[in-house]
Write a protein that holds these residues in place. Sequence first.
Motif, PDB file in Angstrom:
ATOM      1  N   SER A  63      35.715  46.393  29.170  1.00 34.30           N
ATOM      2  CA  SER A  63      36.860  47.136  28.681  1.00 34.30           C
ATOM      3  C   SER A  63      37.091  48.381  29.535  1.00 34.30           C
ATOM      4  O   SER A  63      36.281  48.712  30.411  1.00 34.30           O
ATOM      5  CB  SER A  63      36.650  47.511  27.220  1.00 34.30           C
ATOM      6  N   HIS A 115      43.029  47.310  24.824  1.00 34.24           N
ATOM      7  CA  HIS A 115      43.166  47.174  23.385  1.00 34.24           C
ATOM      8  C   HIS A 115      42.139  48.023  22.648  1.00 34.24           C
ATOM      9  O   HIS A 115      40.990  48.176  23.082  1.00 34.24           O
ATOM     10  CB  HIS A 115      42.988  45.715  22.943  1.00 34.24           C
ATOM     11  N   GLY A 143      39.720  43.644  22.468  1.00 33.89           N
ATOM     12  CA  GLY A 143      40.333  43.230  23.716  1.00 33.89           C
ATOM     13  C   GLY A 143      39.995  41.855  24.230  1.00 33.89           C
ATOM     14  O   GLY A 143      40.542  41.423  25.243  1.00 33.89           O
ATOM     15  N   GLY A 184      50.545  34.808  26.689  1.00 32.31           N
ATOM     16  CA  GLY A 184      50.056  36.129  27.038  1.00 32.31           C
ATOM     17  C   GLY A 184      51.136  37.054  27.550  1.00 32.31           C
ATOM     18  O   GLY A 184      50.847  38.150  28.043  1.00 32.31           O
ATOM     19  N   THR A 214      54.176  39.696  27.256  1.00 31.89           N
ATOM     20  CA  THR A 214      54.623  40.734  26.333  1.00 31.89           C
ATOM     21  C   THR A 214      56.061  40.471  25.927  1.00 31.89           C
ATOM     22  O   THR A 214      56.955  40.370  26.777  1.00 31.89           O
ATOM     23  CB  THR A 214      54.510  42.122  26.986  1.00 31.89           C
ATOM     24  N   HIS A 228      42.931  35.417  24.849  1.00 28.34           N
ATOM     25  CA  HIS A 228      43.783  36.451  25.446  1.00 28.34           C
ATOM     26  C   HIS A 228      42.937  37.692  25.667  1.00 28.34           C
ATOM     27  O   HIS A 228      42.164  38.094  24.792  1.00 28.34           O
ATOM     28  CB  HIS A 228      44.972  36.779  24.541  1.00 28.34           C
ATOM     29  N   GLU A 229      43.085  38.326  26.827  1.00 25.44           N
ATOM     30  CA  GLU A 229      42.313  39.516  27.162  1.00 25.44           C
ATOM     31  C   GLU A 229      43.239  40.694  27.441  1.00 25.44           C
ATOM     32  O   GLU A 229      44.274  40.542  28.093  1.00 25.44           O
ATOM     33  CB  GLU A 229      41.448  39.258  28.398  1.00 25.44           C
ATOM     34  N   ASP A 230      42.853  41.850  26.956  1.00 22.92           N
ATOM     35  CA  ASP A 230      43.556  43.093  27.263  1.00 22.92           C
ATOM     36  C   ASP A 230      42.532  44.219  27.185  1.00 22.92           C
ATOM     37  O   ASP A 230      42.096  44.602  26.098  1.00 22.92           O
ATOM     38  CB  ASP A 230      44.706  43.336  26.280  1.00 22.92           C
ATOM     39  N   ARG A 266      51.896  46.469  21.083  1.00 28.86           N
ATOM     40  CA  ARG A 266      52.324  45.377  21.965  1.00 28.86           C
ATOM     41  C   ARG A 266      52.244  44.044  21.228  1.00 28.86           C
ATOM     42  O   ARG A 266      51.284  43.787  20.493  1.00 28.86           O
ATOM     43  CB  ARG A 266      51.430  45.366  23.199  1.00 28.86           C
ATOM     44  N   VAL A 305      47.283  49.186  22.179  1.00 29.90           N
ATOM     45  CA  VAL A 305      46.574  49.508  23.414  1.00 29.90           C
ATOM     46  C   VAL A 305      46.657  51.011  23.657  1.00 29.90           C
ATOM     47  O   VAL A 305      47.556  51.695  23.159  1.00 29.90           O
ATOM     48  CB  VAL A 305      47.155  48.754  24.627  1.00 29.90           C
TER      49      VAL A 305
END
Length: 374
Positions: free
Chosen positions: A85, A118, A98, A172, A174, A113-115, A166, A134
């Motif tokens: 992260s 987050h 995330g 994935g 936006t 899904h990765e962020d 978001r 996020v």
Amino acid sequence: MTRPETKPVEQVTLRRRRTGLTAHDPVRSAGGYTLFAGQTAEGRVDLVDIDGGLAHRWQMPVRAGRDAVILPNGNLGYNGSHASSAALYPAWDLWHGGDFYEATPSGEIVWRHEDIFHHHDAQWLANGNLLYTVAAPLPAEKAARVQGGDPRKDGADGVIQSDIVREVNRKGETVWEWRIWDHLDPADFPIHAIFDRRHWPMINGLSVTSGGLVLMSLRTTSGVIAVDRLTGKVVWHVGPDVVAQQHTPVEMEGGSVLCFDNGNLRQGSTSPFSRALEFDPTTGKTVWSYTDPMPPSFFSPYMGGCQRLWNGNTFICESAFGRLFEVTPEGETVWEYVIPDFAEYPEPLSKFILGAHNSCFRAHRYKQEQVSWL
């Protein structure tokens, strides 16, 4: 004279008390199954029946970052802790997720899904999309307007993180985004006096109302706002005169809002206690609330959740102590379960939050038909 054999005393205070199922009134309880993902459970997600027995377990690839839910198709929606992260400030690892997964009851991963930016909450929407928060740097001119907080806890680089909500689709991509600093003036939402200033206002809870408003819980300033998705405007706001460091605002039938009111730094109170609070968003007045008969006996300084059940009872997650319980509208406890598994947080989290924990971000109660695959 022979000395009696001694046994070592358990040093985890909560373990010395009762764990597992500790109370159950089968006549007044709503029944069903309870889902939780322990913060220190190394990726295990448990579903327990109303008698406290393990009905099902998922073993996910990563530790829980935040929450786990059962989706309408019977699969598990999981908010895992991302291994790499963004590490935006020292305490960031305490509340980021995330690494999102959808898994079948057998554990097969069917979506990910990765962020890395987050943090805190995420909502799996009915259309299959994912709504989450996020962190992003607050523009300098806005950061200069941040009030309150403890200036000794400013970051060395002077950067204050803020929040973007978001929504992403199954690819994935936006499909909707909302930046809080475009709609709120930091000067009007001061951070609590002793709180870290490196994140304003830290959205820790999200939900969507029947009319399409997005409810957002503001942790470091104590408040809940409702945002019109089409215009981006803030439709209503309740502040620290109503709530204190709250989590999980959810709309009820009739338009009231139920939340977990943590109680840290509550106005007019020197002794913190938590409550399940249902309030009228137009007036801020209390519609219903639950506190323990001895108020400090129910307190979670962080995390927490409330859910209104199908029989009118309220299911409550006292997160910090792994205590999951159900109360009637009159405030009588009819079911209680204390998560029996304890472990320390992994490093570097163990430097911020000490000892062995049985905590979970939130927990959820489901009807039999919602887990028909059992």
